[in-house]
Motif scaffolding. Structure first.
Motif, PDB file in Angstrom:
ATOM      1  N   PRO A 143      73.104  41.445 104.278  1.00 21.57           N
ATOM      2  CA  PRO A 143      71.965  40.545 104.755  1.00 21.57           C
ATOM      3  C   PRO A 143      72.080  39.180 105.282  1.00 21.57           C
ATOM      4  O   PRO A 143      71.114  38.389 105.587  1.00 21.57           O
ATOM      5  N   GLU A 144      73.316  38.615 105.191  1.00 24.40           N
ATOM      6  CA  GLU A 144      73.591  37.289 105.616  1.00 24.40           C
ATOM      7  C   GLU A 144      74.124  37.493 107.139  1.00 24.40           C
ATOM      8  O   GLU A 144      74.771  38.307 107.619  1.00 24.40           O
ATOM      9  N   PRO A 145      73.892  36.323 107.774  1.00 27.61           N
ATOM     10  CA  PRO A 145      74.184  36.096 109.364  1.00 27.61           C
ATOM     11  C   PRO A 145      75.741  36.110 109.430  1.00 27.61           C
ATOM     12  O   PRO A 145      76.424  35.817 108.494  1.00 27.61           O
ATOM     13  N   VAL A 146      76.278  37.034 110.601  1.00 23.01           N
ATOM     14  CA  VAL A 146      77.664  37.028 110.652  1.00 23.01           C
ATOM     15  C   VAL A 146      77.977  35.991 111.922  1.00 23.01           C
ATOM     16  O   VAL A 146      79.199  35.754 112.266  1.00 23.01           O
ATOM     17  N   LEU A 147      76.883  35.471 112.616  1.00 23.69           N
ATOM     18  CA  LEU A 147      77.231  34.645 113.653  1.00 23.69           C
ATOM     19  C   LEU A 147      77.222  33.301 113.294  1.00 23.69           C
ATOM     20  O   LEU A 147      76.383  32.516 112.482  1.00 23.69           O
ATOM     21  N   ILE A 148      78.347  32.291 113.565  1.00 21.09           N
ATOM     22  CA  ILE A 148      78.420  30.901 113.486  1.00 21.09           C
ATOM     23  C   ILE A 148      78.036  30.251 114.570  1.00 21.09           C
ATOM     24  O   ILE A 148      78.629  30.655 115.912  1.00 21.09           O
ATOM     25  N   THR A 149      77.262  29.297 114.376  1.00 19.01           N
ATOM     26  CA  THR A 149      76.664  28.678 115.452  1.00 19.01           C
ATOM     27  C   THR A 149      76.663  27.084 115.369  1.00 19.01           C
ATOM     28  O   THR A 149      77.114  26.682 114.477  1.00 19.01           O
ATOM     29  N   ASP A 150      76.236  26.332 116.777  1.00 25.59           N
ATOM     30  CA  ASP A 150      76.094  24.902 116.312  1.00 25.59           C
ATOM     31  C   ASP A 150      74.705  24.557 115.635  1.00 25.59           C
ATOM     32  O   ASP A 150      74.090  25.538 115.022  1.00 25.59           O
ATOM     33  N   ASP A 151      74.305  23.432 115.808  1.00 22.76           N
ATOM     34  CA  ASP A 151      73.047  23.117 114.954  1.00 22.76           C
ATOM     35  C   ASP A 151      71.854  23.038 115.925  1.00 22.76           C
ATOM     36  O   ASP A 151      70.973  22.071 115.451  1.00 22.76           O
ATOM     37  N   SER A 152      71.742  23.468 117.104  1.00 24.94           N
ATOM     38  CA  SER A 152      70.526  23.379 118.092  1.00 24.94           C
ATOM     39  C   SER A 152      69.743  24.489 117.418  1.00 24.94           C
ATOM     40  O   SER A 152      69.476  25.426 117.940  1.00 24.94           O
ATOM     41  N   PHE A 153      69.168  23.937 116.524  1.00 27.66           N
ATOM     42  CA  PHE A 153      67.827  24.832 115.794  1.00 27.66           C
ATOM     43  C   PHE A 153      66.865  25.259 116.794  1.00 27.66           C
ATOM     44  O   PHE A 153      66.572  24.688 117.476  1.00 27.66           O
ATOM     45  N   GLY A 154      66.506  26.396 116.654  1.00 27.01           N
ATOM     46  CA  GLY A 154      65.522  26.968 117.585  1.00 27.01           C
ATOM     47  C   GLY A 154      66.229  28.023 118.885  1.00 27.01           C
ATOM     48  O   GLY A 154      65.565  28.969 119.152  1.00 27.01           O
ATOM     49  N   GLU A 155      67.338  27.252 119.060  1.00 27.53           N
ATOM     50  CA  GLU A 155      68.071  28.060 120.406  1.00 27.53           C
ATOM     51  C   GLU A 155      69.531  27.855 120.172  1.00 27.53           C
ATOM     52  O   GLU A 155      70.376  27.026 121.208  1.00 27.53           O
ATOM     53  N   ALA A 156      69.904  28.183 119.068  1.00 25.49           N
ATOM     54  CA  ALA A 156      71.505  27.964 118.687  1.00 25.49           C
ATOM     55  C   ALA A 156      72.378  28.615 119.684  1.00 25.49           C
ATOM     56  O   ALA A 156      72.137  29.618 120.032  1.00 25.49           O
ATOM     57  N   ASN A 157      73.720  27.851 119.752  1.00 26.40           N
ATOM     58  CA  ASN A 157      74.722  28.417 120.720  1.00 26.40           C
ATOM     59  C   ASN A 157      75.495  28.729 119.503  1.00 26.40           C
ATOM     60  O   ASN A 157      76.303  28.350 118.653  1.00 26.40           O
ATOM     61  N   VAL A 158      76.307  30.170 119.956  1.00 25.14           N
ATOM     62  CA  VAL A 158      77.133  30.676 119.061  1.00 25.14           C
ATOM     63  C   VAL A 158      78.605  30.331 119.260  1.00 25.14           C
ATOM     64  O   VAL A 158      79.004  30.018 120.718  1.00 25.14           O
ATOM     65  N   MET A 159      79.314  29.951 118.248  1.00 26.69           N
ATOM     66  CA  MET A 159      80.699  29.565 118.376  1.00 26.69           C
ATOM     67  C   MET A 159      81.664  30.762 118.051  1.00 26.69           C
ATOM     68  O   MET A 159      81.816  31.405 116.855  1.00 26.69           O
ATOM     69  N   GLU A 160      82.019  31.488 119.047  1.00 21.23           N
ATOM     70  CA  GLU A 160      82.755  32.581 119.046  1.00 21.23           C
ATOM     71  C   GLU A 160      83.942  32.843 118.251  1.00 21.23           C
ATOM     72  O   GLU A 160      84.148  33.749 117.513  1.00 21.23           O
ATOM     73  N   ASP A 161      84.741  31.678 118.188  1.00 16.86           N
ATOM     74  CA  ASP A 161      86.149  31.631 117.714  1.00 16.86           C
ATOM     75  C   ASP A 161      85.849  31.899 115.945  1.00 16.86           C
ATOM     76  O   ASP A 161      86.227  32.656 115.293  1.00 16.86           O
ATOM     77  N   LEU A 162      84.730  31.014 115.541  1.00 15.17           N
ATOM     78  CA  LEU A 162      84.550  31.071 114.145  1.00 15.17           C
ATOM     79  C   LEU A 162      83.551  32.285 113.834  1.00 15.17           C
ATOM     80  O   LEU A 162      83.746  33.011 112.636  1.00 15.17           O
ATOM     81  N   SER A 163      82.712  32.778 114.665  1.00 16.61           N
ATOM     82  CA  SER A 163      82.168  34.072 114.393  1.00 16.61           C
ATOM     83  C   SER A 163      83.147  35.300 114.468  1.00 16.61           C
ATOM     84  O   SER A 163      82.733  36.166 113.621  1.00 16.61           O
ATOM     85  N   MET A 164      84.138  35.127 115.109  1.00 21.15           N
ATOM     86  CA  MET A 164      85.046  36.196 115.364  1.00 21.15           C
ATOM     87  C   MET A 164      85.747  36.599 113.477  1.00 21.15           C
ATOM     88  O   MET A 164      85.720  37.539 113.060  1.00 21.15           O
ATOM     89  N   MET A 165      85.762  35.477 112.701  1.00 19.68           N
ATOM     90  CA  MET A 165      86.308  35.782 111.583  1.00 19.68           C
ATOM     91  C   MET A 165      85.256  36.311 110.405  1.00 19.68           C
ATOM     92  O   MET A 165      85.517  36.901 109.670  1.00 19.68           O
ATOM     93  N   GLU A 166      84.065  35.892 110.708  1.00 18.60           N
ATOM     94  CA  GLU A 166      83.135  36.357 109.787  1.00 18.60           C
ATOM     95  C   GLU A 166      82.654  37.679 110.181  1.00 18.60           C
ATOM     96  O   GLU A 166      82.404  38.759 109.439  1.00 18.60           O
TER      97      GLU A 166
END
Length: 443
Positions: A143-166
């Motif tokens: 139940p925890e998010p697997v996407l790592i994003t920047d801190d643009s709350f409300g419309e955050a941008n995914v950081m794919e390299d960090l998300s890949m590891m998750e």
């Protein structure tokens, strides 16, 4: 291996969950399957209400928790119910604390708003996982998010390299089915974020890309993407196939409320995306690029718009007039849906969302060269199809629109769409006529 996304609109009651279980069982019979879930129907709206109606925040989240427990009691039993009930209660305690704080302080930041909204998908993943296990399916909720994003709350941008590891951690889970939340992410410092309304579709395709899966299935209440909204256009048909270019144009125009970035992960990937119904057979396949057999595919209508006309003889021949208008839009923080200027150069037409019209108008009236700024209700009607690259077919569309008073005409960047801006009272009739052309030429 595949990703299956379950929409929130099809998670209302036990009947829905019976049908969902059949779908997931069918697709996971011999494949590792990642199930991405939205919040159950109406929950995200309730959580948004809690952030806006802060006096009732605690009451609203209490009702939401009760709704999850009631649904869980109907779709899970025995040890699966007990385990999921404990997990839901733990999340609810966390949510109650933040709701109480918001009520007392009577203020909220975008970061806190995203934190509150994250509970919808987190609770849904627990409920859905328990339902699948109760049906003897090899499933586990994550139940925890697997996407790592920047801190643009409300419309955050995914950081794919960090998300890949998750995301790759999902492959270490031994269960054949892993249920994860869509729509939400986390910053590298563990702050919850959201990636935009409808972001579960985007989560699903992005997870498919990062895992290298060949197939993503988006399960919703309608059997695929239709040529038009079937509630308004009775002759609407399911589109059997869309190229990537066509799908992205329809997403940008708000078709089926797809997240505008849903299909971005498909670039440079051999990824198939099926959009299919839970209740009725039928689907739309999104794959590949335009080919010679493609003609027209569908229409989309944006109807809560304003047409702002900036008029003056003083701007004729003056370099930078349009740039100064756009600068005022930037200062006001307003997104321009469409911009056009006739050859006479006496008028600049802007199309914006209705809620942004007044603040942009006041800014435009500050321009010294402007004589008048007129505002009227408008619709933007778009036709989509690779066939628009064919000059003869494009002329057919133009001829159909010629009987209406069109304020502006624009082509999509990929030349697979044409958008006509008209007065609001003419929008439906134009859309109806253009839809008849689409149905005639659909490929």
């Amino acid at each position: 291996m595949l990703v299956v996304k379950i929409g929130g609109s099809i998670q209302k009651d036990e009947r829905d969950f019976d049908l969902i279980a059949e779908k997931v069982s069918q697709y996971s019979a011999s494949k590792k399957t990642v199930v991405v879930t939205s919040a159950i129907k109406g929950v995200t709206n309730s959580l948004i209400e809690a952030t806006e109606n802060r006096d009732r925040a605690v009451e609203i989240v209490s009702e939401m928790y009760d709704r999850h427990v009631k649904l869980l009691s109907k779709v899970a039993e025995g040890p699966e119910f007990e385990s999921a009930f404990k997990s839901l209660s733990k999340l609810a305690d966390e949510l109650f604390r933040i709701a109480w704080s918001v009520k007392v302080l009577d203020e909220i930041s975008m970061r806190v708003r995203d934190y509150i909204l994250s509970f919808g998908e987190r609770m849904a993943s627990i409920t859905l996982g328990a339902m699948l296990r109760s049906r003897n399916m090899d499933a586990q909720a994550y139940p925890e998010p697997v996407l790592i994003t920047d801190d643009s709350f409300g419309e955050a941008n995914v950081m794919e390299d960090l998300s890949m590891m998750e995301v790759k951690k999902l492959m270490d889970i031994k269960s054949r089915i892993v249920v994860i939340p869509g729509f939400i992410g986390k910053t590298p410092t563990d702050r919850y974020t959201t990636v935009g309304r409808g972001g579960s579709d985007y989560t699903a395709t992005l997870v498919g890309k990062l895992l290298g899966f060949p197939e993503v299935r988006l399960i919703t209440e309608v059997p695929g993407i239709m040529t038009a909204d079937p509630r308004k256009f009775p002759g609407a048909k399911t589109i059997s196939r869309l190229s990537l270019e066509e799908a992205m144009e329809l997403a940008q125009m708000g078709a089926k409320r797809l997240h505008p970035r849903t299909f971005e992960p498909m670039f440079d990937r051999d990824l198939r995306v099926y959009i299919e119904g839970l209740y009725d057979e039928g689907y739309t396949l999104v794959q590949g690029t335009c080919d010679s057999s493609d003609k027209l595919k569908g229409i989309a209508v944006l109807d809560d718009l304003k047409l702002i006309s900036v008029e003056s003889t003083n701007i004729v021949g003056k370099i930078g007039s349009a740039a100064r208008v756009m600068e005022k839009a930037r200062e006001a923080g307003v997104n321009i849906v469409s911009l056009s200027q006739p050859a006479s150069e006496t008028t600049i037409h802007l199309v914006v969302d209705s809620k942004n019209a007044s603040k942009l108008t006041s800014r435009l009236q500050e321009l010294k060269d402007v004589e008048t700024v007129n505002v009227q209700d408008a619709n933007a009607v778009s036709v989509v199809g690779c066939g628009l690259r064919n000059k003869d077919l494009f002329k057919v569309v133009l001829r159909e629109a010629s009987s209406f008073e069109v304020a502006s005409i624009s082509r999509g960047l990929r030349n697979v769409s044409a958008t006509f801006v008209v007065k609001k009272d003419e929008g439906f009739n134009l859309a109806k006529d253009l839809h008849e052309v689409v149905v005639k030429w659909i490929s």
